[in-house]
Structures are given as C-alpha cells and as structure tokens.
Design an enzyme around this catalytic site. Structure first.
Site, short mmCIF file in Angstrom:
data_model
loop_
_atom_site.label_atom_id
_atom_site.label_comp_id
_atom_site.label_asym_id
_atom_site.label_seq_id
_atom_site.Cartn_x
_atom_site.Cartn_y
_atom_site.Cartn_z
N GLU A 175 -21.54 46.24 -7.57
CA GLU A 175 -22.60 46.97 -6.87
C GLU A 175 -23.06 46.26 -5.61
O GLU A 175 -24.19 45.80 -5.53
CB GLU A 175 -23.84 46.97 -7.77
CG GLU A 175 -24.00 48.12 -8.64
CD GLU A 175 -25.08 47.84 -9.68
OE1 GLU A 175 -25.20 48.66 -10.56
OE2 GLU A 175 -25.77 46.81 -9.60
N PRO A 176 -22.21 46.14 -4.62
CA PRO A 176 -22.64 45.45 -3.41
C PRO A 176 -23.60 46.29 -2.58
O PRO A 176 -23.41 47.50 -2.44
CB PRO A 176 -21.33 45.25 -2.64
CG PRO A 176 -20.43 46.33 -3.14
CD PRO A 176 -20.83 46.62 -4.56
N GLY A 177 -24.63 45.65 -2.08
CA GLY A 177 -25.53 46.32 -1.15
C GLY A 177 -25.39 45.65 0.21
O GLY A 177 -24.77 46.17 1.14
N ARG A 178 -25.90 44.42 0.28
CA ARG A 178 -25.91 43.66 1.52
C ARG A 178 -24.55 43.61 2.22
O ARG A 178 -24.44 43.89 3.41
CB ARG A 178 -26.35 42.22 1.19
CG ARG A 178 -26.67 41.37 2.40
CD ARG A 178 -26.85 39.90 1.99
NE ARG A 178 -27.76 39.71 0.89
CZ ARG A 178 -29.09 39.62 0.99
NH1 ARG A 178 -29.64 39.66 2.17
NH2 ARG A 178 -29.83 39.46 -0.09
N ARG B 178 -38.09 40.15 6.64
CA ARG B 178 -37.31 39.20 5.84
C ARG B 178 -37.61 37.74 6.15
O ARG B 178 -37.51 36.89 5.28
CB ARG B 178 -35.81 39.51 5.93
CG ARG B 178 -35.48 40.88 5.29
CD ARG B 178 -33.99 41.12 5.10
NE ARG B 178 -33.43 40.24 4.10
CZ ARG B 178 -32.71 39.17 4.35
NH1 ARG B 178 -32.44 38.83 5.61
NH2 ARG B 178 -32.25 38.44 3.37
N TYR C 190 -38.96 35.71 3.08
CA TYR C 190 -37.99 34.76 2.49
C TYR C 190 -37.59 33.63 3.43
O TYR C 190 -36.67 32.88 3.10
CB TYR C 190 -36.68 35.48 2.12
CG TYR C 190 -36.79 36.84 1.51
CD1 TYR C 190 -37.37 37.02 0.25
CD2 TYR C 190 -36.28 37.96 2.16
CE1 TYR C 190 -37.44 38.28 -0.31
CE2 TYR C 190 -36.35 39.21 1.60
CZ TYR C 190 -36.93 39.38 0.36
OH TYR C 190 -36.99 40.61 -0.19
N CYS D 170 -50.80 42.07 13.85
CA CYS D 170 -51.97 41.21 13.92
C CYS D 170 -51.95 40.26 12.75
O CYS D 170 -52.72 40.40 11.80
CB CYS D 170 -53.21 42.09 13.91
SG CYS D 170 -54.61 41.20 14.56
N GLU D 171 -51.00 39.33 12.79
CA GLU D 171 -50.83 38.39 11.69
C GLU D 171 -49.94 37.25 12.16
O GLU D 171 -48.84 37.49 12.68
CB GLU D 171 -50.18 39.14 10.52
CG GLU D 171 -49.76 38.24 9.42
CD GLU D 171 -49.66 38.93 8.07
OE1 GLU D 171 -50.21 40.03 7.89
OE2 GLU D 171 -49.02 38.34 7.20
N TYR E 44 -31.48 45.60 4.03
CA TYR E 44 -32.85 45.25 3.65
C TYR E 44 -33.78 45.09 4.85
O TYR E 44 -34.73 44.31 4.80
CB TYR E 44 -32.87 43.97 2.79
CG TYR E 44 -32.05 44.10 1.51
CD1 TYR E 44 -32.48 44.92 0.48
CD2 TYR E 44 -30.87 43.40 1.35
CE1 TYR E 44 -31.73 45.04 -0.68
CE2 TYR E 44 -30.12 43.51 0.19
CZ TYR E 44 -30.56 44.33 -0.83
OH TYR E 44 -29.82 44.45 -1.97
N1 LLP Z 1 -27.46 45.55 -8.21
C1 LLP Z 1 -28.68 45.18 -8.65
C2 LLP Z 1 -29.05 45.48 -10.02
C3 LLP Z 1 -29.56 44.52 -7.78
O1 LLP Z 1 -30.75 44.15 -8.23
C4 LLP Z 1 -29.18 44.25 -6.45
C5 LLP Z 1 -30.08 43.60 -5.51
C6 LLP Z 1 -27.90 44.67 -6.03
C7 LLP Z 1 -27.06 45.29 -6.94
C8 LLP Z 1 -27.38 44.44 -4.65
O2 LLP Z 1 -27.32 43.11 -4.31
P1 LLP Z 1 -26.67 42.67 -2.89
O3 LLP Z 1 -25.20 42.98 -2.95
O4 LLP Z 1 -27.34 43.48 -1.83
O5 LLP Z 1 -26.99 41.24 -2.79
N2 LLP Z 1 -34.65 42.27 -0.46
C9 LLP Z 1 -33.81 41.10 -0.62
C10 LLP Z 1 -32.64 41.37 -1.51
C11 LLP Z 1 -33.05 41.85 -2.90
C12 LLP Z 1 -31.87 42.15 -3.75
C13 LLP Z 1 -32.31 42.79 -5.00
N3 LLP Z 1 -31.26 43.29 -5.81
C14 LLP Z 1 -33.36 40.62 0.75
O6 LLP Z 1 -33.80 41.20 1.75
O7 LLP Z 1 -32.60 39.66 0.87
#
Ligand code: LLP
Length: 431
Positions: free
Chosen positions: A290-293, A330, A334, A361-362, A390
């Site tokens: 499940e890649p997002g980033r 971000r 973080y 304003c921060e 993100y």
């Molecule tokens: N699957 C699940 C169950 C997750 O919780 C996440 C991310 C992903 C897949 C995708 O992960 P990735 O491939 O994107 O690393 N807001 C934070 C990142 C939070 C990630 C939360 N879960 C940031 O801006 O770095």
C-alpha cells in the site's frame, strides 16, 4: 538534481516535467501545487510490474490515497488498474465520485463509525480492513441488517519498529492501530472473525511505518505475519488468500538521501516471502502493498512568490512566501526536510542562507530553516521540491488562507485538477 523530472532551461528558470515553472506560476498564480502525471503513472507501473513479476498472481499495489486525494488521482489510479486504500468516508466518497470501482477499494481506519461502515457497504466497497474487536461486532451486525456478506481483512500489529528494525518493540506494540499479535489477542481476533456469520475473512493486514528505505523491515513483517498464518492454519484450519504488508517505502527529499530502487526492494521482499512460505509449508498468499508517499511525492512541486527578505543583522535571514503551513504543514509537524530552489533564477549562484517561512500568524510557520539559495528578491518564484505526498492532503485553512490549486502536467499539456480555493469557498459553511 534530486529527481530527473527537474532541470534548468536557457532562461535560467527551473523546469518541472519539461514545463517552465515561472510560466506556470504566471498562468495559474501562486501558491501553486504542480503534479507530474507521467511520473505518477511511472511510479504506479513500477510497483504494479514488480508485484506482478515477483509475487503470486493477483498481487497488486493499492495506492494509499491519504497521501494525495482528489478526483483526478483516483481516475489515474483506475486507468492504471490498481487498487486503492481509503481511510474515511470522505476519501471513499471522492474515489466513487471520480468513478473509481468500489470493489477495488480497501477501507481502513482505527475508528470507523457506524455511518462509515454503512456507507462503505452501501457503496459495495471491496474489503473492509477491520481494526478492532468492537468494529468486528459492529460490522457483522450491520452486514446482517443489510443481508450481505462483507469481505474483510484483519489488521494485526506485528510489533516491529521500522526505525530500529527491532522486533517485538514495545513502542510499536503500543499502537492505536490493529490488534496485537504478541500477547495472543490477534489469535482471538481471528477466531471471532471466523465465527461471524456475515463476514468473510480474506486475510491479514499490517503496516510497519513510513519513509522506510530498505526491505528488511518488510521482510521482518512478512516473517512474523506468515508465522501467524501457519499458526492459524494449525489452530483453525484457516488459510488467508491475501496478506497485505502495508505501505511505507521512502522517497528522497534531500540530495544526501538514497534513491530507492522499488523494483529491487520488492524482489527482496518476494524472495523472503517465498522462502518463509516454503519453510513453513504454506502456500504463498496474494501479497498486497500500500504505497502512498512513494507513488506521488516526487511527482509534486510547490511554487511560491517571495514577498520579501528580512535580514536581522548579525543573526538570521527570513524569506517570506505567499503560502506556508496551510499548504505544507510537514516541517511544522515533523521537522520534515525539503530541497528548495529559486525557480525564477535557478542558475544564479547559491550564496545566501535563510529560513523560508509562510504567511501565517505563527512563528512555527516554517517551510524550511537555513536553506541555501541565491538571495531572493520580492517577486521571485521559489520552488519546494518533492511535495506530492501529504501536502495537499494535510493542508488547512488556518488563518482562513485558501488552499492552492493543483495543476497536472503531462505530455499533452497542463490542466487544473483542483481549482484554487477562494475566501468565498472558505465562508461557504458559515451560517
Ligand atoms: N497503509 C497504512 C495502513 C498507512 O497507515 C499508511 C500511512 C500507508 C499505507 C502509506 O504509507 P506511505 O507509503 O505513504 O509511507 N502524514 C505523514 C505520513 C503518515 C503516514 C500514515 N500512514 C507525513 O506527512 O509524512
């Protein structure tokens, strides 16, 4: 350059996906989020091909759409023929509104409400990833009420800390997500799921972390989860068809970070899965990731207009831009690193150090401290690289600052995927 979709043209302007960023800033205004559609598609195809080549038939990536959610991204994912993960009714609604097939959606979340569960089932969502005992009970009741059988996965917490790579780390057992394996609760979870009349257990899900650069973490997760698969087979004669190893591969935000070869890393995970299944004498389940980033981060770039430079003699320089933590929280959240470039004079000598700050304003509204740039002037265009993941999805209206538009770039041209928000939009819900 940090990514091969970035260059400098003869005018000294930064280009992205072959487009002159200064011209795009003039055309659409700033702040502006650019997304390289071809790059998104390439990233998706890399995952899809590697998973098809190295994992058992039917193994596909799911795009973790929390990284970037809007109708157009779901259309792209549908065209590329991959699945998606959604974590709220809002993400699911957006995907369905874009025509994304419900049966290819996996619905996650540690606290889905009854309304979420009903909406997902009414929509015909493919799989619900059940996160807790109470969700299991609620889901079974609602499915009974609707007279359907819902396909589910169980979210298990394998107890791995992705950053120390230590197994059974209390820090990661201590999680709001999933059901813990180590203390035997996961086993009870399986027993209860198998006993539910209106739920069909299809497999297990785990997720170990984000911005992970090597495959060892995923191999550790696979080992622990496959051992669990084998134990559940002995105990309940149950074999899953699907094992989801979650997302998390890292991306390069800074020159000094490595570039991840996703295909090679996926092959390593597949080799490990094959070995462990053979050793345990269990069939290889379909493996999902499940890649997002790593599907969208390097496809994004944010452009800002410089408002001015404040030089505190003998101390520090500040460059103020027309966006900030509202479109990119971000660093504030973080201390996330980014590479910045002066897009309008990308060939000028880099001889100046400043903190780039937003307009909120921060004092914490910092995009990046102490960056090296040519000295900016009011009106210069500043680019923040690798902002595809993100950023838009975590944007806010703090200080009633409207969100930027999203412009997609492909071989045919540039087009709006999300319009610029207006102050009228922001006031829309006020009574
Ligand atoms: N699957 C699940 C169950 C997750 O919780 C996440 C991310 C992903 C897949 C995708 O992960 P990735 O491939 O994107 O690393 N807001 C934070 C990142 C939070 C990630 C939360 N879960 C940031 O801006 O770095």
């Amino acid at each position: 350059m940090i990514c091969d979709n970035i260059a400098v043209n003869a005018a000294g302007h930064l280009t992205f996906a072959g487009y002159d960023t200064v011209e795009l800033a003039e055309k659409y205004g700033t702040p502006l989020l650019l997304m390289d559609e071809e790059r998104i598609r390439q990233n998706v195809r890399t995952y899809k091909q590697a998973m098809a080549d190295f994992f058992p038939a039917g193994s596909v990536p799911e795009f973790a759409s929390k990284a970037f959610s809007c109708k157009q991204i779901y259309r792209i994912m549908a065209q590329e023929g991959i699945d998606i993960d959604v974590v709220s009714s809002g993400e699911l609604y957006t995907a369905l509104a874009a025509g994304f097939p419900a049966e290819n959606c996996f619905f996650h979340g540690n606290n889905k409400t009854d309304a979420d569960l009903r909406f997902a089932m009414d929509s015909g969502v493919g799989y619900i990833v059940v996160d807790s005992f109470w969700e299991l009970d609620a889901l079974d009741e609602i499915a009974a009420d609707k007279g359907i059988t819902q396909k589910i996965l169980l979210r298990i917490t394998p107890g791995i800390d992705p950053h120390t790579n230590q197994k059974i780390n209390t820090g990661s057992v201590d999680s709001k997500f999933g059901v813990t394996l180590e203390n035997g609760q996961a086993e009870v979870f399986v027993r209860e799921a198998l006993a539910k009349q209106h739920l069909q257990l299809c497999g297990y899900h785990c997720h170990v972390g984000s911005q992970v650069f090597d495959s060892e973490v995923f191999c550790d997760a696979a080992r622990i989860m496959l051992q669990f698969v084998a134990e559940m087979q002995v105990q309940y004669n149950y074999l899953p068809t699907m094992l989801n190893l979650g997302g998390g591969f890292g991306v390069r935000y800074l020159e000094k970070q490595p570039t991840v070869d996703y295909r090679a890393r996926i092959k390593e995970v597949a080799d490990c899965v094959r070995e462990v299944c053979a050793a345990l004498s269990i069939p290889m389940p379909r493996i999902m990731m499940e890649p997002g980033r790593s599907m969208v981060a390097d496809a994004g770039m944010t452009l800002y207009t410089v408002g001015g430079v404040k030089e505190i003699t003998g101390y520090k320089n500040y460059v103020s831009v027309d966006g900030g933590m509202t479109d990119n929280p971000r660093y504030a959240l973080y201390e996330a690193p980014y590479t910045l470039m002066l897009a309008s004079r990308a060939d000028a000598p880099v001889d100046y150090t400043a903190s780039v700050v937003g307009r909120c304003c921060e004092s914490g509204d910092v995009i990046q401290p102490n960056v090296r740039l040519p000295r900016p002037e009011r009106g210069d265009i500043l680019a923040v690289l690798t902002t595809g993941a993100y950023n838009y999805s975590m944007s806010s209206n703090y200080n009633r600052v409207p969100r930027p538009p999203v412009v997609m770039l492909n071989a045919e041209g540039d087009y709006l995927a999300v319009k610029r928000e207006t102050v009228e939009d922001i006031c829309r819900l006020d009574v």
